[in-house]
Scaffold this motif. Structure first.
Motif, PDB file in Angstrom:
ATOM      1  N   PRO A 312      10.216  73.924  -3.091  1.00 30.56           N
ATOM      2  CA  PRO A 312      10.277  72.653  -2.351  1.00 30.56           C
ATOM      3  C   PRO A 312       9.671  71.520  -3.164  1.00 30.56           C
ATOM      4  O   PRO A 312       8.692  71.715  -3.892  1.00 30.56           O
ATOM      5  CB  PRO A 312       9.454  72.948  -1.095  1.00 30.56           C
ATOM      6  CG  PRO A 312       9.507  74.436  -0.941  1.00 30.56           C
ATOM      7  CD  PRO A 312       9.543  74.989  -2.324  1.00 30.56           C
ATOM      8  N   CYS A 314       8.968  68.364  -1.657  1.00 33.51           N
ATOM      9  CA  CYS A 314       8.420  67.341  -0.763  1.00 33.51           C
ATOM     10  C   CYS A 314       6.910  67.212  -0.948  1.00 33.51           C
ATOM     11  O   CYS A 314       6.220  68.138  -1.397  1.00 33.51           O
ATOM     12  CB  CYS A 314       8.741  67.672   0.686  1.00 33.51           C
ATOM     13  SG  CYS A 314       8.040  69.230   1.272  1.00 33.51           S
ATOM     14  N   GLN A 399      12.579  75.370   1.689  1.00 32.84           N
ATOM     15  CA  GLN A 399      13.445  75.117   0.543  1.00 32.84           C
ATOM     16  C   GLN A 399      14.441  74.002   0.864  1.00 32.84           C
ATOM     17  O   GLN A 399      15.042  73.968   1.934  1.00 32.84           O
ATOM     18  CB  GLN A 399      14.206  76.389   0.163  1.00 32.84           C
ATOM     19  CG  GLN A 399      15.043  76.253  -1.093  1.00 32.84           C
ATOM     20  CD  GLN A 399      15.676  77.569  -1.516  1.00 32.84           C
ATOM     21  OE1 GLN A 399      15.468  78.596  -0.878  1.00 32.84           O
ATOM     22  NE2 GLN A 399      16.450  77.538  -2.581  1.00 32.84           N
ATOM     23  N   GLU A 400      14.632  73.094  -0.097  1.00 37.51           N
ATOM     24  CA  GLU A 400      15.543  71.960   0.061  1.00 37.51           C
ATOM     25  C   GLU A 400      16.861  72.291  -0.630  1.00 37.51           C
ATOM     26  O   GLU A 400      16.964  72.287  -1.851  1.00 37.51           O
ATOM     27  CB  GLU A 400      14.923  70.703  -0.546  1.00 37.51           C
ATOM     28  CG  GLU A 400      13.587  70.339   0.118  1.00 37.51           C
ATOM     29  CD  GLU A 400      12.774  69.378  -0.734  1.00 37.51           C
ATOM     30  OE1 GLU A 400      13.237  69.013  -1.829  1.00 37.51           O
ATOM     31  OE2 GLU A 400      11.679  69.010  -0.301  1.00 37.51           O
ATOM     32  N   ARG A 403      19.070  70.479  -3.607  1.00 37.58           N
ATOM     33  CA  ARG A 403      18.645  70.455  -5.003  1.00 37.58           C
ATOM     34  C   ARG A 403      19.430  71.434  -5.867  1.00 37.58           C
ATOM     35  O   ARG A 403      19.766  71.150  -7.005  1.00 37.58           O
ATOM     36  CB  ARG A 403      17.150  70.775  -5.117  1.00 37.58           C
ATOM     37  CG  ARG A 403      16.248  69.758  -4.453  1.00 37.58           C
ATOM     38  CD  ARG A 403      14.803  70.124  -4.690  1.00 37.58           C
ATOM     39  NE  ARG A 403      14.463  69.984  -6.101  1.00 37.58           N
ATOM     40  CZ  ARG A 403      13.513  70.688  -6.711  1.00 37.58           C
ATOM     41  NH1 ARG A 403      12.844  71.600  -6.032  1.00 37.58           N
ATOM     42  NH2 ARG A 403      13.253  70.496  -7.985  1.00 37.58           N
ATOM     43  N   GLY A 413      22.551  68.742   2.281  1.00 39.55           N
ATOM     44  CA  GLY A 413      21.334  69.535   2.280  1.00 39.55           C
ATOM     45  C   GLY A 413      21.222  70.382   3.533  1.00 39.55           C
ATOM     46  O   GLY A 413      22.197  70.771   4.145  1.00 39.55           O
ATOM     47  N   GLN A 415      18.102  72.992   5.859  1.00 40.71           N
ATOM     48  CA  GLN A 415      17.007  73.943   5.730  1.00 40.71           C
ATOM     49  C   GLN A 415      17.549  75.326   5.392  1.00 40.71           C
ATOM     50  O   GLN A 415      18.424  75.848   6.078  1.00 40.71           O
ATOM     51  CB  GLN A 415      16.208  73.990   7.041  1.00 40.71           C
ATOM     52  CG  GLN A 415      14.948  74.834   6.968  1.00 40.71           C
ATOM     53  CD  GLN A 415      14.158  74.772   8.261  1.00 40.71           C
ATOM     54  OE1 GLN A 415      14.707  74.491   9.318  1.00 40.71           O
ATOM     55  NE2 GLN A 415      12.864  75.021   8.179  1.00 40.71           N
TER      56      GLN A 415
END
Length: 497
Positions: A312, A314, A399-400, A403, A413, A415
């Motif tokens: 991740p 963020c 997790q994004e 990406r 995107g 979750q």
């Protein structure tokens, strides 16, 4: 033994052509997702003995194995264009058909006495085969064996393909199934390890290609019209008609390849649902009963564990990581009597820690051995006490996906999540891991918490977990296929192979 071929043998010959060519093309698609071959289970970068890619990975930034995938043309792979999920569906669907065909073929060979056509009955065949090889080397044709439509060298070759090469491909394919590797570690070690089995499986594919080329060359040398008629009518008659009928059969086989490729590229969800339903039944019957019994020595731990999926990015995650995830919390709820929220310290304090040194299998083909420590999932299940209607466990992560995760058309995107059957939680060596190789779980491998499910491939083992939900149905979660990869890359939900 007469030269005539019985009807069942002729029919199965052409079906075999269809199955083998489908297996080769779908196998190439699977190979393309990690186009490198190794002999050791560590799959260490730079140790591959063969590579089918020109890509070079950066040394100054984190990359994962999704970045190494190759986009092969549908002309050579099924279906092509980085659709390993669909390639897997076709490969496993076809291998079941090929296996059933092979079983019936061998049974009929022995039931009808046709086995004498292929299996040697005297050691004299070996010097005769050598003589045939020398004769071919002189660009001459050796004599036929008495009462048979081919020479000694051809007979040995056919025997090798039917009774050695075909079983070899089946066994080396099974040696790559995580469920069997976990239940019978000795079986994969018998082949020299998981990567050795994968390499041998590829060499077996090449052997089939070489045999096919040699087979066609021999037919040409010995007289295509007559031998072609034998495989169409069972006897050397109506040579012209046999020629046109053989072209029609080959055209039909090509048409099947075109049709399944177009279907797979235009309607991958349809392929996923239909073939996945069939493959799922087979896997549940044959592989679901397998429980992991792995116990690799510490000396077998891989010096490098490849990365799949980027951590991740963020700020909230970065702040938690800086503070060793002291403020991280795991929420566990859904259809349970006792929903809980646990810190990492709480999880560590629950009962005794379980450790296991096991072989990791990525769906892309690479592997490694690691020692994992954490909380058995069954202990968490007992703590929250699922309600009777709960059938599945959904793992939600930080997790994004935009990406690096593959996405279906029009999807951005979201979750990352994965769903497993509740029954799997009670299997041995199903772990919520917070340690790796005796150290806190590294960020790139899923810190602070990840799932270890040793009878399935790696993408089911959700990393960077933040929430666990017990549900009765997963059809309303995401696109309803049982996970992010299932939704967007068309994988099957149960991946014991």
């Amino acid at each position: 033994m007469h030269n005539d071929f019985p009807a069942w043998l002729r029919i199965e010959h052409w079906l075999n052509v269809l199955f083998v060519t489908l297996l080769i093309r779908s196998g190439i698609e699977i190979l393309g997702t990690h186009p490198k071959l190794y002999w050791r289970d560590h799959s260490r970068l730079g140790t591959e003995w063969a590579r089918f890619t020109r890509k070079t990975m950066p040394k100054d930034k984190l990359y994962d194995t999704l970045d190494e995938e190759e986009d092969y043309s549908p002309i050579v792979s099924l279906p092509g264009h980085k659709k390993i999920g669909i390639g897997r569906h076709w490969h496993f669907f076809t291998v079941v058909g090929w296996l059933l065909l092979g079983i019936s073929y061998v049974i009929l060979l022995f039931a009808t006495g046709q086995w004498r056509r292929y299996l040697p009955t005297s050691w004299d065949i070996f010097p005769a085969a050598w003589h045939d090889l020398v004769t071919y080397d002189r660009f001459q044709l050796p004599p036929m064996m008495p009462g048979q439509p081919f020479d000694a060298l051809q007979k040995l070759t056919y025997a090798g393909v039917i009774f050695v090469l075909a079983p070899f491909q089946i066994l080396t394919g099974l040696a790559q199934a995580p469920a069997l590797e976990a239940r019978f570690p000795w079986f994969v070690q018998m082949w020299g390890g998981r990567q050795a089995a994968r390499s041998l499986h590829y060499l077996g594919l090449l052997a089939f290609v070489v045999f096919t080329a040699g087979h066609l060359m021999m037919i040409t040398f010995w007289g295509w019209p007559r031998l072609n008629a034998l495989m169409i009518f069972g006897s050397a008659r109506d040579l012209t008609l046999a020629f046109w009928l053989s072209l029609a059969i080959i055209a039909a086989i090509v048409a099947v390849h075109v049709a399944v490729t177009v279907w797979s590229l235009r309607s991958p969800r349809s392929v996923q649902r239909r073939l996945g339903a069939f493959n799922g039944v087979v896997k549940r019957l044959l592989l679901r009963p397998c429980r992991s019994r792995q116990d690799y020595p510490v000396s077998a731990i891989s010096p490098q564990h490849r990365v799949n999926g980027k951590p991740p990015d963020c700020d909230a995650y970065k702040i938690m990581a800086v503070h060793d995830f002291a403020n991280w919390e795991l929420r566990v709820g859904g259809l349970v009597e006792n929903p809980v929220t646990l810190t990492l310290a709480d999880i560590r304090a629950l009962r005794g820690k379980q450790t296991q040194c096991v072989l990791h299998n990525c769906v892309q083909g690479w592997s490694s051995v690691g020692k994992w420590g954490g909380l058995p999932l069954r202990d968490l299940v007992e703590l929250v006490r699922p309600l009777p209607e709960a059938r599945y466990i959904c793992f939600l992560t930080m997790q994004e996906n935009r990406r690096d995760e593959p996405s279906a058309p029009g999807v951005g995107g979201g979750q990352f999540y994965e769903v497993i059957d509740l029954e799997l939680a009670y299997y041995p060596q199903v772990l919520l891991a917070y340690e790796m190789n005796g150290e806190p779980l590294p960020i790139k491998h899923g810190a602070p918490l990840r799932l270890r499910l040793e009878t399935q491939v790696g993408f089911k083992m959700a990393k960077w977990i933040e929430q666990i939900e017990f549900v009765a149905d997963y059809s309303k979660i995401g696109m309803g296929m049982g996970g992010w990869r299932e939704d967007n890359a068309y994988f099957d939900k149960d991946v014991e192979i």
